[in-house]
Enzyme design. Structure first.
Site, short mmCIF file in Angstrom:
data_model
loop_
_atom_site.label_atom_id
_atom_site.label_comp_id
_atom_site.label_asym_id
_atom_site.label_seq_id
_atom_site.Cartn_x
_atom_site.Cartn_y
_atom_site.Cartn_z
N THR A 57 -13.15 0.82 1.19
CA THR A 57 -12.07 0.04 1.79
C THR A 57 -12.28 -0.14 3.29
O THR A 57 -12.85 0.73 3.96
CB THR A 57 -10.71 0.75 1.55
OG1 THR A 57 -9.69 0.05 2.25
CG2 THR A 57 -10.71 2.19 2.03
N SER A 88 -3.58 6.62 5.07
CA SER A 88 -2.82 7.12 3.92
C SER A 88 -3.71 8.11 3.20
O SER A 88 -4.93 8.16 3.43
CB SER A 88 -2.46 5.97 2.96
OG SER A 88 -3.62 5.54 2.27
N TYR A 140 -4.57 7.91 0.13
CA TYR A 140 -5.55 7.10 -0.60
C TYR A 140 -6.73 6.74 0.31
O TYR A 140 -7.90 6.94 -0.06
CB TYR A 140 -4.90 5.82 -1.16
CG TYR A 140 -5.91 4.71 -1.32
CD1 TYR A 140 -6.88 4.77 -2.32
CD2 TYR A 140 -5.96 3.63 -0.42
CE1 TYR A 140 -7.85 3.80 -2.43
CE2 TYR A 140 -6.92 2.65 -0.53
CZ TYR A 140 -7.87 2.73 -1.54
OH TYR A 140 -8.83 1.77 -1.63
N HIS A 141 -6.44 6.19 1.49
CA HIS A 141 -7.54 5.78 2.38
C HIS A 141 -8.38 6.99 2.79
O HIS A 141 -9.59 6.88 3.00
CB HIS A 141 -6.98 5.05 3.61
CG HIS A 141 -6.47 3.66 3.32
ND1 HIS A 141 -5.15 3.37 3.14
CD2 HIS A 141 -7.12 2.47 3.17
CE1 HIS A 141 -4.98 2.08 2.90
NE2 HIS A 141 -6.17 1.50 2.91
N LYS A 192 -11.17 7.69 0.40
CA LYS A 192 -12.32 6.79 0.56
C LYS A 192 -13.18 7.24 1.74
O LYS A 192 -14.40 7.02 1.76
CB LYS A 192 -11.83 5.35 0.77
CG LYS A 192 -11.10 4.78 -0.44
CD LYS A 192 -12.07 4.41 -1.55
CE LYS A 192 -11.35 3.79 -2.72
NZ LYS A 192 -12.22 3.28 -3.76
#
Ligand code: NAD
Ligand code: USQ
Length: 406
Positions: free
Chosen positions: A145, A187, A189-190, A193
């Protein structure tokens, strides 16, 4: 090529499967269908009526003669089966989409944070360890991302993964080195990554795995040339406050006469890419693999940047929708500039599809067609990044702006 598409039942995975199958590749979808279960957990459904993965594969075979193989497998939890599967099928390339990909979902509660980290980090690490153990020289293409970089810039474009820096040695001399661009995830989630990046760096350097990491911007649109071919090949379309992404959400909000939900001032600038270009980029990345021993190849997979309030204004102009500025449930800068280098894909032949009225209208038309499937209560984003924000924004006893718009 024999290609394993991990997460091939998802929003980007499914059109990628069809695109690569049409190009003549032998496709194996590996998915645990967790995304469909999360719909059930959240009490939402895709705007578009999706068939089962088996039914989707049957329709594609009927239409084209090409067989899509489906394997139900959790790559985060079932390491031994994953290793056995890779050893038995020996794909030439692996495309890794199989992670929990929504930032708001990853911030709902501590349980959602733990699930997202466990699922995403274990999925990626299991895959890397199993590739080494199976002695597999497949090209691994991972969907990362743009958010690993954060979204701020000091004026220079964000480079494609690596940054040249100069450090001062004790004697005063200066020496140059190349580092991974510093991560600044916004976040949980980020953050997963960002962790993936380190796993890739290690396995490329230690085991000579050939890895491409695609730092992708926000994907918009719903159809590709292949999903348009049959009603039952239709793609997933997320509109809810957790999984829906901003431009697709604005388009569906316009279609159901719901005000466009701009967070804060809408001064956040983000990178975007149309779904059709996303699948094309994956094809291009497959055609240009790194050699064993090379560093991880990193591409910025985006075609344009936009400010959120400008997107809202554009959709409002096109559809007559009303725009509302809501308190932001996220902890993020209210205003930021963003300049991104994407020269590598352009050099490989990507011809960017930019925001155009025709494509925006196509999404609104799809949304109008299935508007009866929308639960308006699920449109607001209510996942707050911190307890303080939740108190201020979501649990506001006076009746929050988030709820009042519907
Ligand atoms: P999605 O949630 O629609 O698809 C992910 C798929 O992976 C789902 O089908 C899910 O069931 C599967 N999956 C998840 N965990 C798994 C596991 N442990 N084992 C097997 N399968 C598993 O997401 P998407 O929008 O298609 O995104 C795909 C990838 O692209 C993600 O990794 C995401 O981070 C990245 N990405 C997406 C966007 C976007 O705007 N959608 C933008 C940038 C990057
Ligand atoms: N936003 C609004 N109104 C909304 C929804 C979102 O103003 O109704 C704002 C958000 O506050 C944020 C921006 O729009 O500033 C983008 O939000 P998003 O939900 O569209 O995107 P994001 O959470 O960053 O995640 C999505 C995908 C993720 C991918 C990422 C790419 O879900 O998988 O990694 O885009 S990027 O944004 O470039 O990091």
């Amino acid at each position: 090529m024999r290609i394993a598409v991990l997460g091939g039942d998802g929003f980007v995975g499914w059109p990628t499967v069809l695109h690569l199958s049409q190009l003549g590749h032998e496709i194996h979808i590996v998915d645990n269908l967790s995304r469909r279960w999360i719909d059930t957990e959240l009490g939402v459904q895709s705007l578009t009526p999706m068939d089962s993965i088996q039914e989707r594969c049957r329709i594609w075979k009927q239409l084209t003669g090409a067989k899509l193989h489906f394997h139900l497998l959790d790559i985060a939890q079932d390491y031994e089966r994953l290793k056995g599967w890779l050893a038995a099928h020996r794909p030439d390339a692996i495309i890794h989409f199989a992670e929990q990909r929504a930032a708001p979902y990853s911030m709902i509660s501590d349980r959602h944070k733990v699930y997202t980290v466990n699922n995403n980090v274990a999925a990626t690490h299991n895959l890397l360890a199993a590739m080494v153990e199976a002695g597999l020289d497949a090209h691994l293409v991972h969907l990362g991302t743009m958010g690993v970089y954060g979204y701020s810039t000091i004026g220079a474009p964000i480079p494609e993964g690596y940054l040249d820096v100069e450090v001062t040695l004790p004697g005063g001399d200066r020496k140059g080195m190349e580092i991974l661009y510093p991560t600044r995830p916004g976040s949980v989630y980020h953050m997963t990554k960002s962790l993936d990046q380190i796993l890739f760096q290690f396995y490329a350097q230690n085991d000579g795995l050939r890895i491409t990491d695609l730092h992708q911007g926000i994907v918009w649109g719903t159809h590709t040339d292949q999903t348009r071919r049959h009603e039952q090949l239709i793609n997933r379309f997320d509109y809810d406050g957790d999984y829906g992404t901003v431009l697709n959400r604005f388009l569906i909000q316009a279609a159901i006469d719901y005000p466009l939900t701009v967070h804060g001032s809408g001064g956040q600038t983000r990178a975007f890419i149309h779904l059709q270009d996303s699948v094309r980029c994956i094809e291009l990345a497959l055609s240009d693999p790194p050699a064993a021993g090379d560093r991880v190849k990193i591409f910025n997979q985006m075609t344009e940047t936009h400010r959120i309030r400008d997107l809202a204004a554009m959709v409002a102009r096109l559809t007559g929708a009303r725009v509302v500025n809501l308190p932001n449930p996220r902890k993020e800068a209210d205003e930021n500039a963003l300049v991104v280098d994407n020269a590598q894909f352009l050099a490989l032949g990507l011809e960017p599809t930019t925001l155009a009225d025709g494509l925006l209208t196509e999404v609104v038309d799809v949304a109008r067609r299935y508007a009866h499937r929308v639960d308006r209560k699920r449109v607001p984003c209510v996942s707050a990044w911190t307890r303080d924000i939740a108190r201020r924004v979501v649990d506001d006893p006076e009746g929050s702006a988030l709820r009042s718009v519907s």
